[in-house]
Write a protein that holds these residues in place. Structure first.
Motif, PDB file in Angstrom:
ATOM      1  N   LEU A 143       0.769  -0.737   0.366  1.00 32.12           N
ATOM      2  CA  LEU A 143      -0.592   0.002   0.434  1.00 32.12           C
ATOM      3  C   LEU A 143       0.854   1.574   0.077  1.00 32.12           C
ATOM      4  O   LEU A 143       1.963   0.976   0.729  1.00 32.12           O
ATOM      5  CB  LEU A 143      -1.029  -0.492   1.430  1.00 32.12           C
ATOM      6  CG  LEU A 143      -2.183   1.461   1.296  1.00 32.12           C
ATOM      7  CD1 LEU A 143      -2.969   0.908  -0.282  1.00 32.12           C
ATOM      8  CD2 LEU A 143      -2.329   0.760   2.625  1.00 32.12           C
ATOM      9  N   GLU A 144       0.506   2.288  -1.142  1.00 34.60           N
ATOM     10  CA  GLU A 144       0.966   3.895  -0.761  1.00 34.60           C
ATOM     11  C   GLU A 144       0.176   4.721  -1.594  1.00 34.60           C
ATOM     12  O   GLU A 144      -1.198   4.119  -0.937  1.00 34.60           O
ATOM     13  CB  GLU A 144       1.862   3.259  -1.791  1.00 34.60           C
ATOM     14  CG  GLU A 144       2.480   2.614  -2.263  1.00 34.60           C
ATOM     15  CD  GLU A 144       3.863   2.824  -3.905  1.00 34.60           C
ATOM     16  OE1 GLU A 144       5.049   1.746  -3.797  1.00 34.60           O
ATOM     17  OE2 GLU A 144       3.744   3.550  -4.889  1.00 34.60           O
ATOM     18  N   HIS A 145       0.941   6.130  -0.771  1.00 32.77           N
ATOM     19  CA  HIS A 145      -0.384   6.932  -1.388  1.00 32.77           C
ATOM     20  C   HIS A 145      -0.481   7.847  -1.831  1.00 32.77           C
ATOM     21  O   HIS A 145       1.346   7.984  -1.627  1.00 32.77           O
ATOM     22  CB  HIS A 145      -0.622   7.443   0.494  1.00 32.77           C
ATOM     23  CG  HIS A 145      -1.319   7.348   1.484  1.00 32.77           C
ATOM     24  ND1 HIS A 145      -3.001   6.343   1.133  1.00 32.77           N
ATOM     25  CD2 HIS A 145      -0.952   6.343   2.661  1.00 32.77           C
ATOM     26  CE1 HIS A 145      -3.352   5.417   2.155  1.00 32.77           C
ATOM     27  NE2 HIS A 145      -2.250   5.000   3.396  1.00 32.77           N
ATOM     28  N   PRO A 146      -0.585   8.487  -2.766  1.00 33.74           N
ATOM     29  CA  PRO A 146       0.112   9.383  -3.740  1.00 33.74           C
ATOM     30  C   PRO A 146       0.054  10.901  -3.014  1.00 33.74           C
ATOM     31  O   PRO A 146      -0.141  10.600  -1.665  1.00 33.74           O
ATOM     32  CB  PRO A 146      -1.139   9.684  -5.025  1.00 33.74           C
ATOM     33  CG  PRO A 146      -2.174   8.625  -4.652  1.00 33.74           C
ATOM     34  CD  PRO A 146      -1.761   8.140  -3.335  1.00 33.74           C
ATOM     35  N   GLU A 147       1.474  11.383  -3.764  1.00 35.07           N
ATOM     36  CA  GLU A 147       1.531  12.639  -2.929  1.00 35.07           C
ATOM     37  C   GLU A 147       0.689  13.998  -3.418  1.00 35.07           C
ATOM     38  O   GLU A 147      -0.123  13.808  -4.659  1.00 35.07           O
ATOM     39  CB  GLU A 147       3.300  13.704  -3.999  1.00 35.07           C
ATOM     40  CG  GLU A 147       4.363  12.787  -3.809  1.00 35.07           C
ATOM     41  CD  GLU A 147       4.595  12.946  -2.302  1.00 35.07           C
ATOM     42  OE1 GLU A 147       4.302  13.531  -1.332  1.00 35.07           O
ATOM     43  OE2 GLU A 147       4.833  11.958  -2.099  1.00 35.07           O
ATOM     44  N   PRO A 148       0.763  14.620  -2.764  1.00 38.65           N
ATOM     45  CA  PRO A 148      -0.893  15.853  -3.232  1.00 38.65           C
ATOM     46  C   PRO A 148      -0.331  16.119  -4.115  1.00 38.65           C
ATOM     47  O   PRO A 148       0.609  16.948  -4.510  1.00 38.65           O
ATOM     48  CB  PRO A 148      -0.374  16.439  -1.387  1.00 38.65           C
ATOM     49  CG  PRO A 148      -0.135  16.375  -0.723  1.00 38.65           C
ATOM     50  CD  PRO A 148       0.546  14.393  -1.513  1.00 38.65           C
TER      51      PRO A 148
END
Length: 235
Positions: A143-148
């Motif tokens: 799991l990753e979170h994209p950069e704003p």
């Protein structure tokens, strides 16, 4: 479901043209070897011993990536990555008949093509800037979170199905042996994008019907003036 690009994307990239195809009746039993050979040969002929970054389709994506603050040699659009692999290895990866076919067509046109398993998409999908809270599963399933503000494909469940626009797809909605219904998206920004996407869509419709005669599909060209594709299986 509805597929669209946000108003911000159209404002920043008014030259964008997208082609979207929804298809059902997909399976792994299709034989696409002859089609792969034909489109791969077209891709190789287009490069004519040169490099993929010289193609206008790729140059347009490189300019957009640079505007997004991405190094063009570190983050490549999907079609450039495929052409680079074809040039270095004289072959494209083999994963699934539909993905293989789309990759070969992508290389032939030098235009990124994404393929999503619709059973893994929650509600509508939009290409927009990330908030940073979306969930993205990388190729290893982590799991990753994209950069704003990163440009992503995202659905109503908060899943990011692609990062850095046309750079990398999520493993969550990757086509697999159990895939039945898909959404295929091609996007271009070069001078002849409108004509080329129209031709690419026609090729996709023809080749999918050839490989999967029992399949049903519907396609549409999206522009700033017509930015939305509202699709239901009965269409």
């Amino acid at each position: 479901m509805v597929f669209s690009h946000s108003d911000d994307i159209w404002t920043q990239c008014p030259e964008l043209v997208a082609g979207v195809l929804f298809a059902r009746g997909i399976n792994t039993r299709a034989s696409v070897s002859a089609q792969l050979a034909r489109f791969s040969a077209t891709a190789e002929a287009r490069m004519n011993g040169g490099i993929e970054s010289a193609l206008p389709e790729v140059q347009a994506w490189r300019r957009v990536f640079a505007k997004m603050g991405l190094q063009p040699t570190k983050y490549r659009c999907a079609s450039e990555a495929l052409l680079r692999r074809l040039r270095k290895e004289n072959a494209l990866p083999r994963l699934h008949p539909l993905v293989d076919l789309c990759n070969a067509i992508s290389a032939a046109f030098a235009i990124p093509i994404a393929v999503f398993d619709l059973s893994k998409v929650t509600g509508d999908m939009q290409v927009r800037h990330a908030t940073g809270s979306e969930s993205y599963h990388n190729s290893s399933g982590q799991l990753e979170h994209p950069e704003p503000q990163e440009v992503i494909y995202t659905d109503q469940g908060g899943n990011a199905h692609a990062r850095r626009w046309t750079n990398r797809q999520s493993s969550l909605s990757a086509v697999s042996a159990g895939t039945h219904s898909v959404m295929i998206v091609a996007e271009a920004l070069h001078e002849s994008a409108h004509e080329d996407i129209r031709t690419l869509l026609a090729a996709l419709m023809q080749e999918v019907a050839l490989a999967w005669p029992a399949s049903a599909s519907k396609a549409r060209l999206l522009t700033r003036a017509a930015p939305r594709f509202d699709y239901t299986p009965a269409d």
